[in-house]
Write a protein that holds these residues in place. Structure first.
Motif, short mmCIF file in Angstrom:
data_model
loop_
_atom_site.label_atom_id
_atom_site.label_comp_id
_atom_site.label_asym_id
_atom_site.label_seq_id
_atom_site.Cartn_x
_atom_site.Cartn_y
_atom_site.Cartn_z
N LYS A 138 13.77 55.15 83.82
CA LYS A 138 13.25 56.33 84.51
C LYS A 138 11.74 56.46 84.32
CE LYS A 138 14.33 61.21 85.21
NZ LYS A 138 15.25 62.31 84.84
N ALA A 139 11.26 56.21 83.09
CA ALA A 139 9.83 56.31 82.80
C ALA A 139 9.08 55.01 83.06
CB ALA A 139 9.65 56.73 81.34
N ARG A 140 9.85 53.92 83.38
CA ARG A 140 9.28 52.58 83.56
C ARG A 140 8.41 52.20 82.37
NH1 ARG A 140 10.83 50.53 88.09
NH2 ARG A 140 9.43 48.75 87.92
N THR A 141 8.95 52.43 81.18
CA THR A 141 8.24 52.12 79.94
C THR A 141 7.86 50.65 79.87
OG1 THR A 141 9.62 53.84 78.91
CG2 THR A 141 8.34 52.43 77.43
N PHE A 142 8.67 49.79 80.46
CA PHE A 142 8.42 48.35 80.41
C PHE A 142 7.21 47.94 81.23
CE2 PHE A 142 11.70 49.38 83.49
CZ PHE A 142 11.17 48.87 84.66
N ASP A 143 6.72 48.82 82.14
CA ASP A 143 5.50 48.53 82.87
C ASP A 143 4.26 48.88 82.04
OD1 ASP A 143 6.56 47.43 85.13
OD2 ASP A 143 6.64 49.31 86.24
N LYS A 144 4.44 49.77 81.07
CA LYS A 144 3.32 50.25 80.27
C LYS A 144 3.16 49.49 78.97
CE LYS A 144 4.39 54.80 82.19
NZ LYS A 144 4.95 56.13 81.90
N PHE A 145 4.28 48.99 78.45
CA PHE A 145 4.27 48.26 77.19
C PHE A 145 5.10 46.99 77.34
CE2 PHE A 145 4.23 52.84 76.27
CZ PHE A 145 3.03 52.97 75.59
N LEU A 146 4.73 45.96 76.59
CA LEU A 146 5.56 44.77 76.56
C LEU A 146 6.92 45.12 75.98
CD1 LEU A 146 3.07 42.06 75.29
CD2 LEU A 146 4.12 42.18 77.55
N PRO A 147 8.01 44.75 76.64
CA PRO A 147 9.33 45.10 76.11
C PRO A 147 9.67 44.30 74.87
CG PRO A 147 9.54 43.70 78.02
CD PRO A 147 8.09 44.02 77.91
N PRO A 148 10.64 44.77 74.10
CA PRO A 148 11.00 44.10 72.85
C PRO A 148 12.03 43.00 73.07
CG PRO A 148 12.30 46.07 73.12
CD PRO A 148 11.40 46.00 74.33
N ASN A 149 12.35 42.30 72.00
CA ASN A 149 13.44 41.33 72.06
C ASN A 149 14.78 42.01 72.19
OD1 ASN A 149 11.64 39.23 71.70
ND2 ASN A 149 11.90 39.19 69.48
N GLU A 152 19.40 40.51 78.63
CA GLU A 152 20.74 40.67 79.20
C GLU A 152 20.79 41.84 80.18
OE1 GLU A 152 23.40 38.86 78.93
OE2 GLU A 152 22.60 37.41 77.51
N ILE A 153 19.86 42.77 80.05
CA ILE A 153 19.90 43.95 80.92
C ILE A 153 18.65 44.12 81.76
CG2 ILE A 153 21.52 45.24 79.47
CD1 ILE A 153 17.83 46.08 79.38
N GLN A 154 17.64 43.27 81.57
CA GLN A 154 16.36 43.54 82.23
C GLN A 154 16.47 43.53 83.75
OE1 GLN A 154 13.24 40.77 81.60
NE2 GLN A 154 14.33 39.01 82.36
N GLU A 155 17.40 42.75 84.33
CA GLU A 155 17.50 42.71 85.78
C GLU A 155 17.91 44.05 86.35
OE1 GLU A 155 21.66 40.91 87.05
OE2 GLU A 155 20.58 39.55 85.73
N ILE A 156 18.54 44.89 85.54
CA ILE A 156 18.91 46.23 86.01
C ILE A 156 17.67 47.02 86.41
CG2 ILE A 156 19.87 48.46 85.27
CD1 ILE A 156 21.81 46.92 83.52
#
Length: 814
Positions: free
Chosen positions: A76-87, A104-108
Motif C-alpha cells: 500500500k505504501a510501496r515501501t519497496f520503491d523507497k528502500f531496498l527490500p530485505p532478504n 517468493e512474494i515480490q511478484e504480488i
C-alpha cells in the motif's frame, strides 16, 4: 510462552537483544514494525542493507495473517520503491517467529490488477486471502516457523546462515532475485535519462528500457555476459537490433550516453554486478516485470487474465488456421481498455469498440505507447443500443457484405452479470450506464431470449447471431447458456455451431467471486445446428490441462429432478413427518435442498414418500461439488432406481445422518430418531418411534404403503437391508446419540434434557450458537468432536458409494 505479559515495544526490544544483537534494529522503514539491517557508518554514500522487515504482535497470534498484513502494508505504501527490500519478511509474537523469502512474494507487488487500497488489517478481503494462502504454503513447505523455547537452537542457526552481514561499514549491495526490481526502479530515475534514446519512439517499436537494464545488470567490467540479450552493453555504449539485412550483411544499431556515462558509473558503483549466475534465468524469465510502472497502470484495473487471453487465441488458431489473423477481421465490441486484444499481430484487421468514452481514451493512450492497434479502428459504440450505421465505414462494409461477414471474428469478453449487476469480466469493472432491460436489443429480442434476456452476454450474442449472421464468435462467458434451464428458449433460436471450447475457474477473473466455470467458446453462425452436447477442455487456475468435460443442453431430456420428485404427490396424503425443500435443479443450488418441519417450497414427507424424498436429498448432496460441475443439472432419472433396493436404503441412511437434515424437536414431534430408547440408553421414552419402526419393517400399512416402484406393489413390512457402508454410518450415529444421552444435568436443569433430540438438536447442544444466533462450526467437547468427525467421515464413504449410482440411474449425466 517465552515472552509473556509484555507490551509490543518491549517485545521488539527483547527480540532485537536476544536474536539480532549483532545487527542494527533501530532503522525505521515506513510503517514496518521491526527492521533488521546491517550496521553502517553514518557518512557512507551507499544505502543501508535491510535483512528483515517484520510485523510484531504481543501475546500469541496467527503469524500467517501477520505476515499477510505486513505485505499489504508494504504494498500500500510501496515501501519497496523507497528502500531496498530485505532478504526476508517475517512476523513474531511472544511465542514464535516466522519468515518468508521476499522473492517468493515480490511478484504480488507488480500484479496489474491487484487492489492495494484495501485495509491491511481486514482479513476478509479477496486480496488478503490470496496473499495469506501463498504465505502459509511457503512457511508450511519450507518450515520457516520457529518457537523460541523448543526451536531456539534451530532459530539461531537459521539467522546465522541467512542473515549475512558481509562486513561492518561500507557494503556494496548484492543483487539477487529479491531486489533486482527495486534496483531497476532506481535505475529508471538515475541511468535511463542519460541514455541517448527517444523512449516514446522506442516503445512504439517494441524497445523497452528494461532491456537496457538487463544489459547493465548481467555484465562485468561494463561488458554484457549474455550475447543473446536484445541489448548489449559494450563498455561505454549499447548495441541492439543485431541482425542480417536483405543483402546478407550483418548490422546493428548503437546508442551512447548523453553525460559521458557519469551517472551510469556512479549508479553501478553502489551495486555488485553481475548477480550470482544461479539467478540469471530467473531474472531474464521475469523480464515482464521490467516495464515502467506508468505503463503497467495504464492497462487498467480489471482484465481477462493474460493466461486465458493467450489460450483463447491459440484455440482460434486451432479452428481458423495459423494465418487467421491475416485472413480474418477481428472486432471486440466490448473491448473495455483493450486487454483481450493483446497478442494479436495484424493491427490493420482489428476493430475495438466500447461503451465509455473514458475507455476509448485509455486505449488511444496505449496506442501512443506502443499498443498494436490503429487509432481510427478504435471507437465508442453502445452495442446494445446503437445502430450499425454509426460504425466506421470499413467495418460497415464488412458487416453489410455476406461474404466478408464470413471472415469476421467477433472476439469478446462481454459483461457476464445479469442486467443491473455491476460486476463484469472485462473493461473497467464499473457498472456501465445504459445497460439494462430497457435497451433496444433486449426489447427487440426478448421473446427469442426467453428467461436468458436478463443476461447481458446473451443480449450481445443474440444481436451478433441475427444481425451479423455468417460471422464467427469467440466469446468468454458463463456456461449457463449451454446447460441452464432458463436458456432453453434462447437455444431454440441461437443455432450457431459450437466449434471448440474450454472452461477455466471463474474466480481466476478479476472481481469475480464464486466456484463456477467460465468458458471460451468459438461459434460459427454460418453453420446452423441446435446445441445438445459438447466435449469441452478443462484448464485449472495455473493453466494446466485437467481433462475433458461434457456439457449438455438437457433440452431433449424427460425432465429435471424437481419434475420427478413432484410426480409423487399421491404419496403425500398420510401422516406428515417433515418437509423437503425443493429449489432449483443444478448443483450450485444443492444447499437449498434440506429437510425440516417447515422447508422453503417444501413438499410433505410421509411414510409412503420417505424413500423418494431421501433419494432426492441424497443424490444431490452425495456429489462432490467442484467449480467444473457447478452448473450441471439433476435430471428425471431412468426407471432403474425402482428395483435398486440397496441404493434406496443407502439414500435413507445418508439422509438420516446428513447435516441438511434439520429436523428439530423444537418445531414439533421428532419422527426421525433412527434408534430405540434402549439402543442409546435414553433417560426417557421417545415421543415417536416412527423411524426405528420404519427401518425394522414394523410400521402398519395405513394407506396400503406401496413400495415406490411402478413394477411391483411390494409392501414395506420387512426390515430395510443396508450396505456395509450404511451400517457403519448407523454405528457412528448411534455412538453420537449414546454420548449425548450420557450427559448429566443438575436437578434444577433436568427439564433441559431432551430425550427426543434430533441430530440437529445434538449438534446445537454441543456446538452452541454465536451472538448472531448461528450455530457454531464446532464444539469444545473433545469426545463430541471425535464422534461427529467419525460420523462425517463415514458419511463421506457412503456418499462415494452412492455417487456412481447417481449417474447409473440417470440423475446426472457423465
Amino acid at each position: 510462552m517465552k515472552y509473556q505479559n509484555i507490551r509490543e515495544e518491549e517485545l521488539k526490544n527483547k527480540i532485537a537483544r536476544d536474536y539480532f544483537w549483532i545487527y542494527d534494529c533501530t532503522k525505521m522503514m515506513g510503517n514496518v514494525d521491526f527492521c533488521v539491517a546491517t550496521f553502517q557508518e553514518s557518512q557512507t554514500l551507499f544505502e543501508q542493507e535491510s535483512l528483515l522487515w517484520a510485523e510484531a504482535k504481543k501475546g500469541t497470534s496467527d503469524l500467517y495473517k501477520s505476515i499477510t498484513q505486513l505485505i499489504l502494508t508494504i504494498g500500500k505504501a510501496r515501501t519497496f520503491d523507497k528502500f531496498l527490500p530485505p532478504n526476508m519478511l517475517g512476523a513474531f509474537d511472544g511465542e514464535k517467529i516466522a519468515f518468508v523469502p521476499y522473492n517468493e512474494i515480490q511478484e504480488i507487488f507488480y500484479i496489474n490488477d491487484f487492489n492495494w487500497n484495501v485495509t491491511p488489517s481486514n482479513y476478509d478481503t479477496k486480496e488478503f486471502k490470496l496473499i495469506h494462502e501463498k504465505v502459509k504454503n511457503n512457511i508450511d513447505e519450507k518450515a520457516l516457523l520457529f518457537y523460541y523455547e523448543k526451536d531456539d537452537k534451530e532459530l539461531n542457526n537459521f539467522i546465522k546462515d541467512n542473515f549475512k552481514i558481509g562486513k561492518f561499514g561500507f557494503i556494496k549491495t548484492k543483487i539477487d532475485k529479491n531486489n533486482f526490481i527495486t534496483i531497476y526502479n532506481k535505475w529508471l530515475q538515475t541511468v535511463k535519462p542519460t541514455i541517448a534514446v527517444n523512449w516514446d519512439i522506442a516503445k512504439k517499436n517494441g524497445i523497452i528500457d528494461g532491456d537496457f537494464y538487463l544489459a547493465d545488470l548481467l555484465s562485468a567490467e561494463n561488458e554484457s555476459l549474455k550475447d543473446n540479450l536484445y541489448v548489449l552493453l559494450k563498455k561505454n555504449y549499447y548495441e541492439l537490433d543485431r541482425k542480417f539485412d536483405e543483402s546478407g550483411m550483418f548490422g546493428s544499431k548503437r546508442t551512447d550516453f548523453k553525460d559521458k556515462q557519469v551517472a551510469h558509473t556512479q549508479f553501478w558503483n553502489k551495486y555488485e554486478r553481475p548477480p550470482k549466475e544461479e539467478y540469471w534465468d530467473y531474472i531474464i524469465g521475469r523480464r515482464d516485470l521490467l516495464v515502467p510502472q506508468d505503463v503497467r497502470e495504464r492497462k487498467g484495473s480489471f482484465f481477462t487474465p493474460q493466461i486465458w487471453v493467450e489460450l483463447s487465441q491459440k484455440y482460434l488458431t486451432d479452428v481458423l488456421g495459423v494465418n487467421w489473423q491475416d485472413e480474418y477481421y477481428i472486432w471486440d465490441c466490448a473491448a473495455g481498455t483493450g486487454n483481450l486484444l493483446i497478442g494479436l499481430t495484424n493491427k490493420y484487421n482489428i476493430f475495438a469498440s466500447t461503451l465509455d468514452r473514458q475507455d476509448i481514451d485509455v486505449i488511444k493512450d496505449r496506442i501512443k505507447n506502443g499498443a498494436n492497434l490503429i487509432e481510427n479502428n478504435v471507437f465508442q459504440f453502445d452495442f446494445l443500443n446503437d445502430d450499425f450505421t454509426k460504425l466506421p465505414k470499413e467495418l460497415q462494409d464488412i458487416i453489410n457484405d455476406p461474404e466478408k461477414r464470413k471472415k469476421l471474428v467477433v472476439y469478446i469478453n462481454p459483461p457476464y452479470a445479469e442486467a443491473g449487476d455491476t460486476k463484469q469480466l472485462t473493461g473497467t469493472g464499473k457498472g456501465k450506464s445504459g445497460v439494462s432491460n430497457d435497451n433496444k436489443i433486449y426489447l427487440k429480442y426478448k421473446e427469442k431470449l426467453g428467461k436468458a434476456s436478463n443476461e447481458l452476454f446473451a443480449q450481445f450474442l443474440v444481436r451478433i447471431y441475427f444481425e451479423i449472421s455468417g460471422c464467427l464468435i469467440g466469446e468468454f462467458s458463463k456456461v449457463k447458456l449451454l446447460n441452464g434451464s432458463n436458456a432453453n428458449i434462447f437455444r431454440n433460436y441461437f443455432r450457431a455451431k459450437l466449434e471448440k471450447s474450454f472452461v477455466v475457474p471463474g474466480d481466476t477473473f478479476d472481481n469475480v467471486k464464486g466456484n463456477f466455470p467460465i468458458g471460451f467458446k468459438i461459434w460459427n453462425t454460418e453453420k446452423h445446428e441446435k446445441f445438445e452436447i459438447t466435449k469441452t477442455d478443462i484448464f485449472n487456475k495455473n493453466g494446466g490441462f485437467d481433462g475433458i468435460k461434457n456439457f449438455y443442453s438437457y433440452d431433449e431430456m424427460k425432465g429435471r429432478i424437481n419434475d420427478w420428485i413432484k410426480s409423487f404427490e399421491n404419496l403425500r396424503i398420510s401422516l406428515k413427518i417433515g418437509e423437503v425443500g425443493v429449489s432449483r435443479n443444478d448443483i450450485q443450488h444443492i444447499a437449498l435442498t434440506w429437510i425440516s418441519h417447515k422447508a422453503d417450497r417444501g413438499l410433505s414427507i410421509t411414510q409412503q414418500s420417505l424413500v423418494v424424498d431421501s433419494i432426492f436429498l441424497a443424490v444431490q448432496h452425495s456429489i462432490s461439488v467442484t467449480w467444473i460441475n457447478d452448473r450441471d443439472q439433476f435430471l428425471h432419472p431412468k426407471d432403474t432406481w425402482e428395483t435398486d433396493v440397496i441404493f434406496q436404503n443407502d439414500c435413507v441412511a445418508y439422509t438420516l445422518f446428513h447435516g441438511q437434515n434439520r429436523i428439530t424437536s423444537k418445531d414439533g414431534t421428532n419422527h426421525w430418531i433412527p434408534f430405540t430408547e434402549y439402543e442409546v440408553d435414553s433417560k426417557k421414552k421417545f415421543e415417536s418411534d416412527f423411524m426405528s419402526r420404519f427401518i425394522s419393517g414394523k410400521l402398519k400399512n395405513d394407506t396400503e404403503n406401496k413400495l415406490l416402484t411402478k413394477t411391483e406393489k411390494a409392501i414395506r413390512n420387512t426390515p430395510l437391508v443396508f450396505s456395509k457402508e450404511a451400517k457403519e454410518v448407523f454405528e457412528a450415529g448411534k455412538n453420537l446419540w449414546k454420548y449425548y444421552h450420557t450427559q448429566t444435568f443438575p436437578v434444577y436443569e433436568i427439564e433441559t434434557y431432551n430425550a427426543n433430540a434430533s441430530l440437529y438438536d445434538i449438534r446445537e447442544y454441543f456446538q452452541g450458537r454465536n451472538e448472531s444466533g448461528k450455530m457454531n462450526h464446532k464444539g469444545k467437547d473433545e469426545t463430541y468432536t471425535k464422534l461427529i468427525g467419525d460420523l462425517r467421515k463415514k458419511l463421506k464413504v457412503l456418499a462415494k458409494k452412492i455417487e456412481p449410482k447417481v449417474y447409473e440411474h440417470g440423475f446426472l449425466l457423465e
